[in-house]
Design a protein around this motif. Structure first.
Motif, PDB file in Angstrom:
ATOM      1  N   GLY A  33      41.391  25.223  40.491  1.00  0.00           N
ATOM      2  CA  GLY A  33      41.693  24.467  40.584  1.00  0.00           C
ATOM      3  C   GLY A  33      43.579  24.767  40.040  1.00  0.00           C
ATOM      4  N   SER A  34      43.683  25.235  39.373  1.00  0.00           N
ATOM      5  CA  SER A  34      44.467  25.615  38.661  1.00  0.00           C
ATOM      6  C   SER A  34      45.580  26.457  39.999  1.00  0.00           C
ATOM      7  CB  SER A  34      44.533  26.854  38.062  1.00  0.00           C
ATOM      8  OG  SER A  34      43.885  27.856  37.796  1.00  0.00           O
ATOM      9  N   LEU A  35      45.363  27.145  41.430  1.00  0.00           N
ATOM     10  CA  LEU A  35      45.970  27.472  41.776  1.00  0.00           C
ATOM     11  C   LEU A  35      46.789  26.773  42.820  1.00  0.00           C
ATOM     12  CD1 LEU A  35      43.198  30.305  42.861  1.00  0.00           C
ATOM     13  CD2 LEU A  35      45.035  30.515  41.374  1.00  0.00           C
ATOM     14  N   ASP A  36      46.054  25.644  42.942  1.00  0.00           N
ATOM     15  CA  ASP A  36      46.675  23.723  43.275  1.00  0.00           C
ATOM     16  C   ASP A  36      47.470  24.148  43.399  1.00  0.00           C
ATOM     17  OD1 ASP A  36      47.371  21.809  45.243  1.00  0.00           O
ATOM     18  OD2 ASP A  36      45.798  20.845  44.106  1.00  0.00           O
ATOM     19  N   THR A  37      48.144  23.593  41.097  1.00  0.00           N
ATOM     20  CA  THR A  37      49.618  23.473  41.808  1.00  0.00           C
ATOM     21  C   THR A  37      50.300  24.704  40.569  1.00  0.00           C
ATOM     22  OG1 THR A  37      48.380  24.106  39.112  1.00  0.00           O
ATOM     23  CG2 THR A  37      48.588  21.519  40.059  1.00  0.00           C
ATOM     24  N   SER A  38      50.114  25.954  40.700  1.00  0.00           N
ATOM     25  CA  SER A  38      50.799  27.319  40.376  1.00  0.00           C
ATOM     26  C   SER A  38      51.398  27.984  41.806  1.00  0.00           C
ATOM     27  CB  SER A  38      50.000  27.903  39.769  1.00  0.00           C
ATOM     28  OG  SER A  38      48.758  28.326  40.181  1.00  0.00           O
ATOM     29  N   ALA A  84      38.194  17.116  40.399  1.00  0.00           N
ATOM     30  CA  ALA A  84      38.714  18.395  40.554  1.00  0.00           C
ATOM     31  C   ALA A  84      38.144  19.323  41.605  1.00  0.00           C
ATOM     32  CB  ALA A  84      37.646  18.863  39.212  1.00  0.00           C
ATOM     33  N   HIS A  85      36.833  18.600  42.280  1.00  0.00           N
ATOM     34  CA  HIS A  85      36.787  20.229  43.492  1.00  0.00           C
ATOM     35  C   HIS A  85      37.735  19.674  44.601  1.00  0.00           C
ATOM     36  CE1 HIS A  85      32.884  17.307  41.792  1.00  0.00           C
ATOM     37  NE2 HIS A  85      32.970  18.091  41.708  1.00  0.00           N
ATOM     38  N   SER A  86      38.732  18.483  44.277  1.00  0.00           N
ATOM     39  CA  SER A  86      39.345  18.076  45.784  1.00  0.00           C
ATOM     40  C   SER A  86      40.099  19.204  44.855  1.00  0.00           C
ATOM     41  CB  SER A  86      40.057  17.209  46.344  1.00  0.00           C
ATOM     42  OG  SER A  86      38.657  16.392  46.886  1.00  0.00           O
TER      43      SER A  86
END
Length: 230
Positions: free
Chosen positions: A102-107, A148-150
């Protein structure tokens, strides 16, 4: 006097005729009732057989047939994650793994052709068992679901496009997202797999987890929740 006798005889004949008609009507009603009972029995039996067949189909697919195991190729070692990390027996590890993705989505930010590719892939899969959105992204590529899954699926898609765009095709990236989605919702996907199998549809992660056959499992008996927080 003879006229009176004849009148009485006529009345008696009429009464007998009426009795016969009444008896015949009762007989017809009885036959109709028997037919209704017979047909109802057949319908009930047919319904029971259908339910039994559906239950048999659902139980014909085991979890081991659809649950991915081991480390994902290429990115598993890079990110330090494994498919085995997401399971109901260890929710803490599952949440930790989901957070890594999930952190990759925002970074990660995508532009141009990479963004268009991301939109093309992300619009084909959703997190319908959690947030109910049509897909994990809107047509412009913005997040369409805050669970979180998305976040995890979007993050993985961005990571693979950004870092391994030539090593994974669009379908292969979608398959990877599907594998994690199956891990997030294992039991409902087990039910869906049985329905797909009963209809002669090939079992692969695109058919199983993308929007291609979304909702096909509706009406089938399923239980169990999700793995990891929503």
């Amino acid at each position: 006097m003879p006229k009176r006798i004849k009148a009485i005889e006529a009345i008696q004949k009429t009464e007998k005729k009426t009795d016969y008609e009444f008896i015949a009507q009762i007989g017809i009603v009885a036959v109709l009732v028997l037919l209704l009972v017979y047909n109802f029995g057949r319908i009930t039996a047919k319904g029971a057989n259908t339910s039994e067949n559906a239950a048999s189909a659902i139980s014909s697919v085991s979890a081991s047939e659809i649950i991915p195991t081991g480390k994902p190729r290429i990115y598993g070692n890079e990110l330090g994650i494994s498919y085995d990390d997401v399971n109901a027996q260890n929710q803490k590890l599952a949440d930790s793994t989901i957070n890594v993705l999930g952190s990759l989505d925002t970074s990660i930010n995508l532009e141009g052709a990479e963004l268009q590719r991301y939109i093309s892939i992300g619009s084909l899969i959703s997190c319908e068992y959690c947030c109910g959105a049509e897909s994990i992204i809107f047509p412009n590529g913005q997040a369409a679901c805050g669970c979180a899954h998305s976040y995890a699926m979007r993050g993985l898609a961005k990571y693979l496009i950004k870092n391994h765009g030539t090593e994974f095709t669009d379908d292969q990236i979608l398959e990877e997202l599907g594998k994690w989605k199956v891990l997030f919702f294992p039991e409902i996907h087990q039910t869906k797999a049985a329905v797909l199998k009963s209809k002669g549809i090939e079992l692969n992660y695109i058919n199983l987890a993308s929007n291609k056959y979304r909702g096909i499992e509706q009406g089938a008996s399923a239980s169990g929740g999700m793995v990891g927080g929503c």
